[in-house]
Scaffold this active site. Sequence first.
Site, mmCIF file in Angstrom:
data_model
loop_
_atom_site.group_PDB
_atom_site.id
_atom_site.type_symbol
_atom_site.label_atom_id
_atom_site.label_comp_id
_atom_site.label_asym_id
_atom_site.label_seq_id
_atom_site.Cartn_x
_atom_site.Cartn_y
_atom_site.Cartn_z
ATOM 1 N N LYS A 241 1.075 -3.702 -0.513
ATOM 2 C CA LYS A 241 1.848 -3.584 0.731
ATOM 3 C C LYS A 241 2.946 -4.657 0.767
ATOM 4 O O LYS A 241 4.085 -4.392 1.166
ATOM 5 C CB LYS A 241 0.902 -3.708 1.940
ATOM 6 C CG LYS A 241 1.601 -3.717 3.277
ATOM 7 C CD LYS A 241 1.725 -2.363 3.918
ATOM 8 C CE LYS A 241 2.708 -2.351 5.067
ATOM 9 N NZ LYS A 241 2.214 -1.844 6.311
ATOM 10 N N GLU A 251 12.052 0.947 5.770
ATOM 11 C CA GLU A 251 11.647 2.306 5.396
ATOM 12 C C GLU A 251 12.844 3.206 5.110
ATOM 13 O O GLU A 251 12.953 4.310 5.638
ATOM 14 C CB GLU A 251 10.744 2.906 6.491
ATOM 15 C CG GLU A 251 9.880 4.047 5.955
ATOM 16 C CD GLU A 251 8.741 4.427 6.878
ATOM 17 O OE1 GLU A 251 7.983 3.543 7.289
ATOM 18 O OE2 GLU A 251 8.622 5.619 7.161
ATOM 19 N N ASN A 259 3.191 6.338 2.941
ATOM 20 C CA ASN A 259 2.749 7.474 3.747
ATOM 21 C C ASN A 259 2.008 8.530 2.932
ATOM 22 O O ASN A 259 1.733 9.613 3.444
ATOM 23 C CB ASN A 259 3.950 8.114 4.452
ATOM 24 C CG ASN A 259 4.440 7.234 5.572
ATOM 25 O OD1 ASN A 259 3.730 6.984 6.526
ATOM 26 N ND2 ASN A 259 5.649 6.725 5.435
ATOM 27 N N HIS A 262 -0.605 10.795 4.484
ATOM 28 C CA HIS A 262 -0.442 10.694 5.939
ATOM 29 C C HIS A 262 0.172 11.940 6.577
ATOM 30 O O HIS A 262 0.041 12.119 7.785
ATOM 31 C CB HIS A 262 0.395 9.460 6.301
ATOM 32 C CG HIS A 262 -0.372 8.170 6.183
ATOM 33 N ND1 HIS A 262 -0.931 7.746 5.005
ATOM 34 C CD2 HIS A 262 -0.680 7.211 7.102
ATOM 35 C CE1 HIS A 262 -1.533 6.576 5.199
ATOM 36 N NE2 HIS A 262 -1.394 6.229 6.467
ATOM 37 N N HIS A 266 -2.133 12.769 9.355
ATOM 38 C CA HIS A 266 -1.799 12.665 10.784
ATOM 39 C C HIS A 266 -2.062 13.980 11.504
ATOM 40 O O HIS A 266 -2.516 13.987 12.657
ATOM 41 C CB HIS A 266 -0.322 12.288 10.965
ATOM 42 C CG HIS A 266 -0.078 10.815 10.836
ATOM 43 N ND1 HIS A 266 1.128 10.300 10.399
ATOM 44 C CD2 HIS A 266 -0.869 9.746 11.090
ATOM 45 C CE1 HIS A 266 1.050 8.977 10.381
ATOM 46 N NE2 HIS A 266 -0.146 8.619 10.798
ATOM 47 N N HIS A 278 -8.462 7.167 11.680
ATOM 48 C CA HIS A 278 -7.223 7.236 10.894
ATOM 49 C C HIS A 278 -7.521 7.267 9.382
ATOM 50 O O HIS A 278 -7.029 8.130 8.655
ATOM 51 C CB HIS A 278 -6.331 6.043 11.250
ATOM 52 C CG HIS A 278 -5.088 5.994 10.428
ATOM 53 N ND1 HIS A 278 -4.053 6.885 10.613
ATOM 54 C CD2 HIS A 278 -4.720 5.198 9.379
ATOM 55 C CE1 HIS A 278 -3.097 6.634 9.733
ATOM 56 N NE2 HIS A 278 -3.477 5.619 8.973
HETATM 57 N N1 GLY Z 1 1.906 1.733 7.763
HETATM 58 C C1 GLY Z 1 2.969 2.029 6.908
HETATM 59 C C2 GLY Z 1 4.049 1.008 6.947
HETATM 60 O O1 GLY Z 1 3.839 -0.110 7.375
HETATM 61 O O2 GLY Z 1 5.139 1.289 6.559
#
Ligand code: GLY
Length: 371
Positions: A241, A251, A259, A262, A266, A278
């Site tokens: 991350k 982003e 994602n 996701h 989602h 989640h």
């Molecule tokens: N949870 C995805 C991000 O922080 O971009």
Amino acid sequence: MKPLTVTTTSATYPVVVESGALASLPDRLQALGLRGALWLVCDGAVAELYGAPLAERLRAAGHTVHTFSVPPGDASKSPAQLGELHTWMIAGGIERRDAVLALGGGVVGDLAGFAAATILRGVAVIQLPTTLLSMVDAAVGGKTGINHPLGKNLIGAFHQPRLVLADTDTLASLPPRALREGWAEVIKHGVIRDAELFEDLEHLANERGWSAQSPGGLWDAADAGLTAQLSDLIRRAVAVKVEVVSIDEFERGERITLNYGHTVGHAVEQLSRYGLLHGESVAVGMHAEAGIARLMDMCDGDLAGRQAALIHAYGLETKLPAYDIDAILALAMRDKKVQAKKIRWVLPTAIGSVLVRDDVPEELLRRALQA
Ligand code: GLY
């Protein structure tokens, strides 16, 4: 242990993932030059267990500490709760040099982070995640915000923390289901960017005999060897991350890869009316999206099988609940990643590597979801 470091255009900050990390907070605040009052926002579930001793420790180090406990659950990410935090801070005389401390999971991190971003046009925030999900994902990268009656996370801001301190000892008190959902994000980080992390998650599961029939991944404070191995895996997942948000803070490209799982996840989470957590929904979503990649001839069949075995070994499901495929596709079309009416799918090409595709035919999506 050397902290990880997020480096973006707007901020550079350490991310510490280690046992006992909370005890080092007073020294770390001093090193950051944060000498103003501290506004400690705790999730109600951990206020007594970790919030009260932390406030004591900070007071003993000479800080003025104000505390606020937020009711657990996503409903707290509301304009009303944000307003209460603002009132508490303004009435208590918050100043620009002060800092907000967010202690708890993603709800508190997002809410307190957004309160810090907006009060006095922005004060420092320190993220102190106590759930696996928030350690690996939400606490790092500066996304803060609240929900709107028309949708989740629609009101927010990027506000990078000055420090992220993840004390893995806090995982000992996390309910098993909440711990397990966090492994979905750890596995995701292996699939999108770190094949060795994925393999080491497999090795640990094999070594311990974890499987769908006898899943593991739970914290056992009495087993020092296990907690050390799990902590190492968590730290490496956090490192993924850290890398991604350092490349792409806002982003515009790389960060979209976080994602993976996701888009379907989602949709499933919403269709379950949040009965599925989640991470549980992301596990199902990763399985479905690996199936899409397979039908697109982007990866071999082995990938989805290995990924499913790993998801099961850490106590999660892959089976898509019996929802109407039209409903899943309709929700996927409202996903944040939709651009020019096309869904941008994050799809694996191999363990450790993904591509973003916006050319998946609807008929293929239906086949993948049916399967
Ligand atoms: N949870 C995805 C991000 O922080 O971009």
